[in-house]
Design a protein around this motif. Structure first.
Motif, PDB file in Angstrom:
ATOM      1  N   TYR A  45     -24.482 -15.186 -44.164  1.00 47.26           N
ATOM      2  CA  TYR A  45     -24.760 -16.206 -43.148  1.00 47.26           C
ATOM      3  C   TYR A  45     -23.442 -16.525 -42.451  1.00 47.26           C
ATOM      4  CZ  TYR A  45     -29.038 -16.745 -45.843  1.00 47.26           C
ATOM      5  OH  TYR A  45     -30.215 -16.501 -46.497  1.00 47.26           O
ATOM      6  N   LEU A  46     -23.431 -16.497 -41.104  1.00 44.21           N
ATOM      7  CA  LEU A  46     -22.210 -16.722 -40.339  1.00 44.21           C
ATOM      8  C   LEU A  46     -22.067 -18.196 -39.956  1.00 44.21           C
ATOM      9  CD1 LEU A  46     -22.331 -13.621 -37.968  1.00 44.21           C
ATOM     10  CD2 LEU A  46     -21.097 -13.868 -40.125  1.00 44.21           C
ATOM     11  N   HIS A  47     -20.875 -18.730 -40.236  1.00 42.62           N
ATOM     12  CA  HIS A  47     -20.572 -20.125 -39.904  1.00 42.62           C
ATOM     13  C   HIS A  47     -19.152 -20.222 -39.370  1.00 42.62           C
ATOM     14  CE1 HIS A  47     -24.120 -22.046 -41.718  1.00 42.62           C
ATOM     15  NE2 HIS A  47     -24.062 -21.071 -42.610  1.00 42.62           N
ATOM     16  N   ASN A  48     -18.898 -21.236 -38.547  1.00 40.32           N
ATOM     17  CA  ASN A  48     -17.552 -21.492 -38.044  1.00 40.32           C
ATOM     18  C   ASN A  48     -16.833 -22.431 -39.003  1.00 40.32           C
ATOM     19  OD1 ASN A  48     -17.747 -19.934 -35.647  1.00 40.32           O
ATOM     20  ND2 ASN A  48     -19.018 -21.545 -34.779  1.00 40.32           N
ATOM     21  N   ILE A  49     -15.621 -22.045 -39.370  1.00 38.84           N
ATOM     22  CA  ILE A  49     -14.799 -22.832 -40.289  1.00 38.84           C
ATOM     23  C   ILE A  49     -13.391 -22.933 -39.715  1.00 38.84           C
ATOM     24  CG2 ILE A  49     -16.125 -22.159 -42.325  1.00 38.84           C
ATOM     25  CD1 ILE A  49     -13.666 -20.253 -42.963  1.00 38.84           C
ATOM     26  N   GLU A  50     -12.520 -23.594 -40.448  1.00 38.03           N
ATOM     27  CA  GLU A  50     -11.104 -23.661 -40.088  1.00 38.03           C
ATOM     28  C   GLU A  50     -10.267 -23.286 -41.302  1.00 38.03           C
ATOM     29  OE1 GLU A  50     -10.899 -27.117 -36.750  1.00 38.03           O
ATOM     30  OE2 GLU A  50     -11.039 -27.790 -38.836  1.00 38.03           O
ATOM     31  N   ILE A  51      -9.139 -22.649 -41.025  1.00 33.33           N
ATOM     32  CA  ILE A  51      -8.158 -22.361 -42.069  1.00 33.33           C
ATOM     33  C   ILE A  51      -6.869 -23.038 -41.655  1.00 33.33           C
ATOM     34  CG2 ILE A  51      -6.712 -20.576 -43.099  1.00 33.33           C
ATOM     35  CD1 ILE A  51      -9.041 -18.796 -43.254  1.00 33.33           C
ATOM     36  N   LYS A  52      -6.269 -23.735 -42.605  1.00 29.11           N
ATOM     37  CA  LYS A  52      -5.024 -24.447 -42.332  1.00 29.11           C
ATOM     38  C   LYS A  52      -3.904 -23.831 -43.166  1.00 29.11           C
ATOM     39  CE  LYS A  52      -3.143 -29.083 -41.935  1.00 29.11           C
ATOM     40  NZ  LYS A  52      -3.404 -30.511 -42.090  1.00 29.11           N
ATOM     41  N   ILE A  53      -2.840 -23.452 -42.471  1.00 32.56           N
ATOM     42  CA  ILE A  53      -1.625 -22.941 -43.110  1.00 32.56           C
ATOM     43  C   ILE A  53      -0.490 -23.821 -42.615  1.00 32.56           C
ATOM     44  CG2 ILE A  53      -0.069 -20.987 -43.376  1.00 32.56           C
ATOM     45  CD1 ILE A  53      -2.431 -19.152 -42.740  1.00 32.56           C
ATOM     46  N   GLU A  70       0.949 -26.708 -40.960  1.00 30.83           N
ATOM     47  CA  GLU A  70       0.330 -27.606 -39.975  1.00 30.83           C
ATOM     48  C   GLU A  70      -0.550 -26.854 -38.978  1.00 30.83           C
ATOM     49  OE1 GLU A  70       0.435 -30.945 -40.203  1.00 30.83           O
ATOM     50  OE2 GLU A  70       1.492 -30.490 -42.068  1.00 30.83           O
ATOM     51  N   ASP A  71      -0.600 -25.541 -39.092  1.00 25.21           N
ATOM     52  CA  ASP A  71      -1.373 -24.719 -38.167  1.00 25.21           C
ATOM     53  C   ASP A  71      -2.819 -24.613 -38.624  1.00 25.21           C
ATOM     54  OD1 ASP A  71       0.778 -23.908 -36.404  1.00 25.21           O
ATOM     55  OD2 ASP A  71       1.516 -22.697 -38.076  1.00 25.21           O
ATOM     56  N   ILE A  72      -3.738 -24.768 -37.669  1.00 24.77           N
ATOM     57  CA  ILE A  72      -5.173 -24.647 -37.947  1.00 24.77           C
ATOM     58  C   ILE A  72      -5.735 -23.524 -37.093  1.00 24.77           C
ATOM     59  CG2 ILE A  72      -7.431 -25.754 -37.799  1.00 24.77           C
ATOM     60  CD1 ILE A  72      -6.033 -28.419 -38.354  1.00 24.77           C
ATOM     61  N   ILE A  73      -6.460 -22.604 -37.744  1.00 26.95           N
ATOM     62  CA  ILE A  73      -7.104 -21.499 -37.048  1.00 26.95           C
ATOM     63  C   ILE A  73      -8.606 -21.660 -37.190  1.00 26.95           C
ATOM     64  CG2 ILE A  73      -7.484 -19.004 -37.036  1.00 26.95           C
ATOM     65  CD1 ILE A  73      -4.594 -18.684 -38.012  1.00 26.95           C
ATOM     66  N   GLU A  74      -9.286 -21.732 -36.044  1.00 24.50           N
ATOM     67  CA  GLU A  74     -10.747 -21.791 -36.044  1.00 24.50           C
ATOM     68  C   GLU A  74     -11.260 -20.361 -36.097  1.00 24.50           C
ATOM     69  OE1 GLU A  74     -12.125 -24.015 -32.691  1.00 24.50           O
ATOM     70  OE2 GLU A  74     -10.874 -25.738 -33.201  1.00 24.50           O
ATOM     71  N   MET A  75     -12.257 -20.129 -36.949  1.00 22.31           N
ATOM     72  CA  MET A  75     -12.749 -18.771 -37.095  1.00 22.31           C
ATOM     73  C   MET A  75     -14.190 -18.731 -37.562  1.00 22.31           C
ATOM     74  SD  MET A  75     -10.624 -17.784 -40.520  1.00 22.31           S
ATOM     75  CE  MET A  75     -11.627 -16.420 -41.029  1.00 22.31           C
ATOM     76  N   GLU A  76     -14.828 -17.603 -37.301  1.00 18.87           N
ATOM     77  CA  GLU A  76     -16.161 -17.349 -37.816  1.00 18.87           C
ATOM     78  C   GLU A  76     -16.007 -16.596 -39.129  1.00 18.87           C
ATOM     79  OE1 GLU A  76     -20.204 -15.948 -35.787  1.00 18.87           O
ATOM     80  OE2 GLU A  76     -18.708 -14.345 -35.865  1.00 18.87           O
ATOM     81  N   ALA A  77     -16.801 -16.977 -40.117  1.00 17.96           N
ATOM     82  CA  ALA A  77     -16.759 -16.312 -41.420  1.00 17.96           C
ATOM     83  C   ALA A  77     -18.177 -16.113 -41.924  1.00 17.96           C
ATOM     84  CB  ALA A  77     -15.962 -17.144 -42.420  1.00 17.96           C
ATOM     85  N   ALA A  78     -18.351 -15.057 -42.696  1.00 17.42           N
ATOM     86  CA  ALA A  78     -19.632 -14.769 -43.331  1.00 17.42           C
ATOM     87  C   ALA A  78     -19.597 -15.317 -44.749  1.00 17.42           C
ATOM     88  CB  ALA A  78     -19.872 -13.264 -43.357  1.00 17.42           C
ATOM     89  N   PHE A  79     -20.658 -15.985 -45.136  1.00 16.77           N
ATOM     90  CA  PHE A  79     -20.790 -16.490 -46.504  1.00 16.77           C
ATOM     91  C   PHE A  79     -21.846 -15.657 -47.210  1.00 16.77           C
ATOM     92  CE2 PHE A  79     -18.689 -19.900 -44.384  1.00 16.77           C
ATOM     93  CZ  PHE A  79     -17.858 -20.432 -45.353  1.00 16.77           C
ATOM     94  N   ALA A  80     -21.477 -15.136 -48.369  1.00 18.47           N
ATOM     95  CA  ALA A  80     -22.377 -14.273 -49.133  1.00 18.47           C
ATOM     96  C   ALA A  80     -23.564 -15.068 -49.650  1.00 18.47           C
ATOM     97  CB  ALA A  80     -21.618 -13.645 -50.296  1.00 18.47           C
TER      98      ALA A  80
END
Length: 129
Positions: free
Chosen positions: A75-83, A85-95
């Motif tokens: 299932y594809l959902h939009n999430i964020e990854i923070k490294i 102070e940087d935040i990257i918005e991305m689409e990820a697949a959840f098993a």
């Protein structure tokens, strides 16, 4: 541009390009160890991780990923990854399958927004662009 450095993680005595990041959804964040995989088209995350950040996994239509065994329902959902102070918005697949137990960060969205250098068995350098 900000630059982040991570040592390779050691698993069973083997250096592995895993890094600790914050993964978020609607302002809920958790620390997670993820594998950076330049061969993966898209990020593939565990159902357990999605549930921890309160994603209603099955609220979107499922898809099938091929190339992993006989395929895997996701299932594809939009999430964020923070490294840092940087935040990257991305689409990820959840098993869908609870036995999937590794969080993989692939090229789509993440590698597109960063220059990533793998210093074999030593260090990973990520420059957010």
């Amino acid at each position: 541009m900000s630059k982040h450095r991570f040592p390779y993680a050691i698993r069973d005595g083997v250096p592995t390009p895993k890094i600790k990041v914050l993964i978020g959804y609607k302002n809920k964040w958790i620390n997670e160890l993820v594998l950076l995989d330049s061969g993966a088209d898209i990020s593939l995350l565990t159902r357990k991780l999605g549930e921890k950040i309160s994603i209603d996994i099955e609220s979107v239509e499922h898809r099938w990923f091929r190339g992993i065994g006989n395929g895997i329902k996701v299932y594809l959902h939009n999430i964020e990854i923070k490294i840092g102070e940087d935040i990257i918005e991305m689409e990820a697949a959840f098993a869908d399958d609870r036995s999937w137990d590794i969080n993989i960060i692939g090229r789509k969205d993440f590698f597109d927004k960063a220059n990533i250098t793998f210093l074999k068995n030593k260090e990973i350098i990520i420059e957010i662009i």
